[in-house]
Design a protein around this motif. Sequence first.
Motif, PDB file in Angstrom:
ATOM      1  N   TYR A  54      48.221  14.261  29.405  1.00  0.00           N
ATOM      2  CA  TYR A  54      47.816  13.533  30.602  1.00  0.00           C
ATOM      3  C   TYR A  54      46.299  13.547  30.822  1.00  0.00           C
ATOM      4  O   TYR A  54      45.813  13.006  31.809  1.00  0.00           O
ATOM      5  N   ARG A  55      45.570  14.188  29.915  1.00  0.00           N
ATOM      6  CA  ARG A  55      44.132  14.398  30.117  1.00  0.00           C
ATOM      7  C   ARG A  55      43.375  13.077  30.242  1.00  0.00           C
ATOM      8  O   ARG A  55      42.581  12.876  31.165  1.00  0.00           O
ATOM      9  N   VAL A  56      43.616  12.158  29.324  1.00  0.00           N
ATOM     10  CA  VAL A  56      42.888  10.891  29.348  1.00  0.00           C
ATOM     11  C   VAL A  56      43.269  10.071  30.576  1.00  0.00           C
ATOM     12  O   VAL A  56      42.408   9.502  31.254  1.00  0.00           O
ATOM     13  N   ALA A  57      44.573  10.026  30.893  1.00  0.00           N
ATOM     14  CA  ALA A  57      45.029   9.224  32.033  1.00  0.00           C
ATOM     15  C   ALA A  57      44.418   9.720  33.342  1.00  0.00           C
ATOM     16  O   ALA A  57      43.936   8.915  34.161  1.00  0.00           O
ATOM     17  N   TRP A  58      44.438  11.037  33.574  1.00  0.00           N
ATOM     18  CA  TRP A  58      43.869  11.575  34.809  1.00  0.00           C
ATOM     19  C   TRP A  58      42.359  11.374  34.860  1.00  0.00           C
ATOM     20  O   TRP A  58      41.789  11.090  35.921  1.00  0.00           O
ATOM     21  N   THR A  59      41.684  11.526  33.716  1.00  0.00           N
ATOM     22  CA  THR A  59      40.232  11.347  33.696  1.00  0.00           C
ATOM     23  C   THR A  59      39.856   9.905  34.030  1.00  0.00           C
ATOM     24  O   THR A  59      38.943   9.652  34.826  1.00  0.00           O
ATOM     25  N   LEU A  60      40.555   8.951  33.443  1.00  0.00           N
ATOM     26  CA  LEU A  60      40.251   7.545  33.709  1.00  0.00           C
ATOM     27  C   LEU A  60      40.643   7.154  35.135  1.00  0.00           C
ATOM     28  O   LEU A  60      39.966   6.329  35.764  1.00  0.00           O
ATOM     29  N   THR A  61      41.719   7.752  35.672  1.00  0.00           N
ATOM     30  CA  THR A  61      42.079   7.504  37.073  1.00  0.00           C
ATOM     31  C   THR A  61      40.991   8.031  38.000  1.00  0.00           C
ATOM     32  O   THR A  61      40.586   7.371  38.967  1.00  0.00           O
ATOM     33  N   GLY A  62      40.498   9.235  37.710  1.00  0.00           N
ATOM     34  CA  GLY A  62      39.394   9.787  38.495  1.00  0.00           C
ATOM     35  C   GLY A  62      38.149   8.937  38.393  1.00  0.00           C
ATOM     36  O   GLY A  62      37.439   8.725  39.391  1.00  0.00           O
ATOM     37  N   ALA A  63      37.860   8.426  37.184  1.00  0.00           N
ATOM     38  CA  ALA A  63      36.700   7.556  36.998  1.00  0.00           C
ATOM     39  C   ALA A  63      36.817   6.306  37.858  1.00  0.00           C
ATOM     40  O   ALA A  63      35.832   5.841  38.447  1.00  0.00           O
ATOM     41  N   PHE A  64      38.021   5.748  37.960  1.00  0.00           N
ATOM     42  CA  PHE A  64      38.221   4.557  38.795  1.00  0.00           C
ATOM     43  C   PHE A  64      37.986   4.872  40.272  1.00  0.00           C
ATOM     44  O   PHE A  64      37.360   4.085  40.993  1.00  0.00           O
ATOM     45  N   CYS A  65      38.476   6.031  40.738  1.00  0.00           N
ATOM     46  CA  CYS A  65      38.230   6.425  42.138  1.00  0.00           C
ATOM     47  C   CYS A  65      36.736   6.562  42.411  1.00  0.00           C
ATOM     48  O   CYS A  65      36.230   6.129  43.452  1.00  0.00           O
ATOM     49  N   GLY A  66      36.025   7.169  41.443  1.00  0.00           N
ATOM     50  CA  GLY A  66      34.581   7.282  41.592  1.00  0.00           C
ATOM     51  C   GLY A  66      33.911   5.924  41.590  1.00  0.00           C
ATOM     52  O   GLY A  66      32.963   5.688  42.348  1.00  0.00           O
ATOM     53  N   GLY A  67      34.384   5.004  40.741  1.00  0.00           N
ATOM     54  CA  GLY A  67      33.816   3.662  40.719  1.00  0.00           C
ATOM     55  C   GLY A  67      34.022   2.932  42.032  1.00  0.00           C
ATOM     56  O   GLY A  67      33.137   2.209  42.507  1.00  0.00           O
ATOM     57  N   LEU A  68      35.195   3.119  42.641  1.00  0.00           N
ATOM     58  CA  LEU A  68      35.459   2.519  43.945  1.00  0.00           C
ATOM     59  C   LEU A  68      34.499   3.093  44.995  1.00  0.00           C
ATOM     60  O   LEU A  68      33.961   2.361  45.834  1.00  0.00           O
ATOM     61  N   ALA A  69      34.253   4.402  44.923  1.00  0.00           N
ATOM     62  CA  ALA A  69      33.314   5.038  45.858  1.00  0.00           C
ATOM     63  C   ALA A  69      31.898   4.515  45.668  1.00  0.00           C
ATOM     64  O   ALA A  69      31.199   4.212  46.646  1.00  0.00           O
ATOM     65  N   TRP A  70      31.451   4.385  44.406  1.00  0.00           N
ATOM     66  CA  TRP A  70      30.114   3.852  44.143  1.00  0.00           C
ATOM     67  C   TRP A  70      29.966   2.442  44.698  1.00  0.00           C
ATOM     68  O   TRP A  70      28.868   2.040  45.110  1.00  0.00           O
ATOM     69  N   SER A  71      31.040   1.665  44.716  1.00  0.00           N
ATOM     70  CA  SER A  71      30.982   0.291  45.224  1.00  0.00           C
ATOM     71  C   SER A  71      30.506   0.243  46.670  1.00  0.00           C
ATOM     72  O   SER A  71      29.831  -0.712  47.083  1.00  0.00           O
ATOM     73  N   PHE A  72      30.857   1.273  47.449  1.00  0.00           N
ATOM     74  CA  PHE A  72      30.571   1.262  48.884  1.00  0.00           C
ATOM     75  C   PHE A  72      29.369   2.121  49.268  1.00  0.00           C
ATOM     76  O   PHE A  72      28.669   1.800  50.225  1.00  0.00           O
ATOM     77  N   VAL A  73      29.131   3.213  48.550  1.00  0.00           N
ATOM     78  CA  VAL A  73      28.135   4.171  49.035  1.00  0.00           C
ATOM     79  C   VAL A  73      26.712   3.639  48.919  1.00  0.00           C
ATOM     80  O   VAL A  73      25.876   3.886  49.800  1.00  0.00           O
ATOM     81  N   GLY A  74      26.411   2.887  47.866  1.00  0.00           N
ATOM     82  CA  GLY A  74      25.057   2.362  47.700  1.00  0.00           C
ATOM     83  C   GLY A  74      24.664   1.386  48.789  1.00  0.00           C
ATOM     84  O   GLY A  74      23.653   1.578  49.494  1.00  0.00           O
ATOM     85  N   PRO A  75      25.413   0.284  48.962  1.00  0.00           N
ATOM     86  CA  PRO A  75      25.059  -0.661  50.028  1.00  0.00           C
ATOM     87  C   PRO A  75      25.095  -0.042  51.410  1.00  0.00           C
ATOM     88  O   PRO A  75      24.289  -0.380  52.278  1.00  0.00           O
ATOM     89  N   ALA A  76      26.024   0.901  51.656  1.00  0.00           N
ATOM     90  CA  ALA A  76      26.108   1.516  52.983  1.00  0.00           C
ATOM     91  C   ALA A  76      24.868   2.348  53.280  1.00  0.00           C
ATOM     92  O   ALA A  76      24.323   2.305  54.394  1.00  0.00           O
ATOM     93  N   ARG A  77      24.386   3.108  52.307  1.00  0.00           N
ATOM     94  CA  ARG A  77      23.190   3.921  52.544  1.00  0.00           C
ATOM     95  C   ARG A  77      21.940   3.048  52.677  1.00  0.00           C
ATOM     96  O   ARG A  77      21.065   3.314  53.510  1.00  0.00           O
ATOM     97  N   LEU A  78      21.818   2.014  51.867  1.00  0.00           N
ATOM     98  CA  LEU A  78      20.662   1.127  51.979  1.00  0.00           C
ATOM     99  C   LEU A  78      20.670   0.364  53.299  1.00  0.00           C
ATOM    100  O   LEU A  78      19.620   0.155  53.917  1.00  0.00           O
TER     101      LEU A  78
END
Length: 396
Positions: free
Chosen positions: A95-119
């Motif tokens: 399950y290592r690859v699946a969980w890592t890529l799922t976590g990467a997607f959650c982080g990508g979703l977070a990056w989508s919002f945090v940059g414009p919100a802080r600026l």
Amino acid sequence: MIRRHGLFFLSCLLAFTAGHMFNYTVILYLQETVGSDLLSGLGFGLAFGSSILFGWFAGVLCDRLAPVRVIHGAQALFLLGLACLWWADGGGAAYRVAWTLTGAFCGGLAWSFVGPARLTTLGQIASPAELRPATIVFNLQVLVGFGLAPLLIGITRSHAGWGTVLLIAAGGFVLASLLILGVQSRPHAQPSVQSVRADIVEGFAAVASRPLLKQLMLAAVIGYALTGPLQILLPKLARQELGLSEAQRGAYLGLLAISLIVGGVLALALSKRVHHGRFIFGGVVAGSALFALLSQVRDPVLSAVMLGGVGVLGGMVISLVVSGIQAHAPEQLRGRVMAMYSITSQVLPAFSGVMAGVLVNHLGVTSAIATAGLLLGTIAAAAAVAMPVLRRNTGH
């Protein structure tokens, strides 16, 4: 300015350091534990590329809601992504690859919002006279976080495992949210009666109708295209070609922190003296050429000096670009305009990171570095000819 907004800037530093620790963890974990360069590029693409789908909505949300609320939500998503990475490291190999890529997607979703919100928040709390230098200081926190993250990972992993790395990153996000609990922000726009799609189109129209703003956005596209190859290819260069140990590799990659700080500080000090347009194009061409030359250098000291040059030029160029975009963004559309910039700053590294993963998989690390550097330098030189409004812009 620093005294008035110091807690906000410190929050930015903690959040972006933790965020880049997240990205580097995805890359290094998939390279070292799973043993796949292609998957590391894909993981980085998920961690930074999701904003191509969600970043447009983030911009609308930052104009419709108080952007500080959006920051808190984004950082909660980062914590969820870190939990997925923790499960990947603690679970079985199946399950290592699946969980890592799922976590990467959650982080990508977070990056989508945090940059414009802080600026967008910065655009509200800084006065008009403070806005350009405050944005350069903000970008310093981004750049320092980008460079500091691999150094922290290298030091931590010299004494502990991936679980401790994840714990430090989680602590950074929690503290970053606590520091801005007292920041007051507001919706930029009146309650909208039009659809999200119409709001997004309105933001595009605003950028398209302003030639300098449009060309600054395109310059950001070119400048950020080098970031992906840096994050994907430098760890392999340090390990395979330069023969550096774990701690030495962390210091080599962490050199970006010092050089990016120097570049950002120079941009802050010289922003009223340098010709912005000419320096933006010249800096990208020179930085790309230095990056390409790294493929031919085997001496670690000389390689570090050249990498420092890439960082200084990159820090100056990106600081001038983002401060220009912030200064020329229409007030009522600031969230949407800064979301476009944030999408560029995330998608281009992700896309170029995936391409770098493909290149190194087929050509090897030295040929991949040379190809990426020469290609980006050529594109920047052509853009300087094709974008006369930005080329002539003094920024003063």
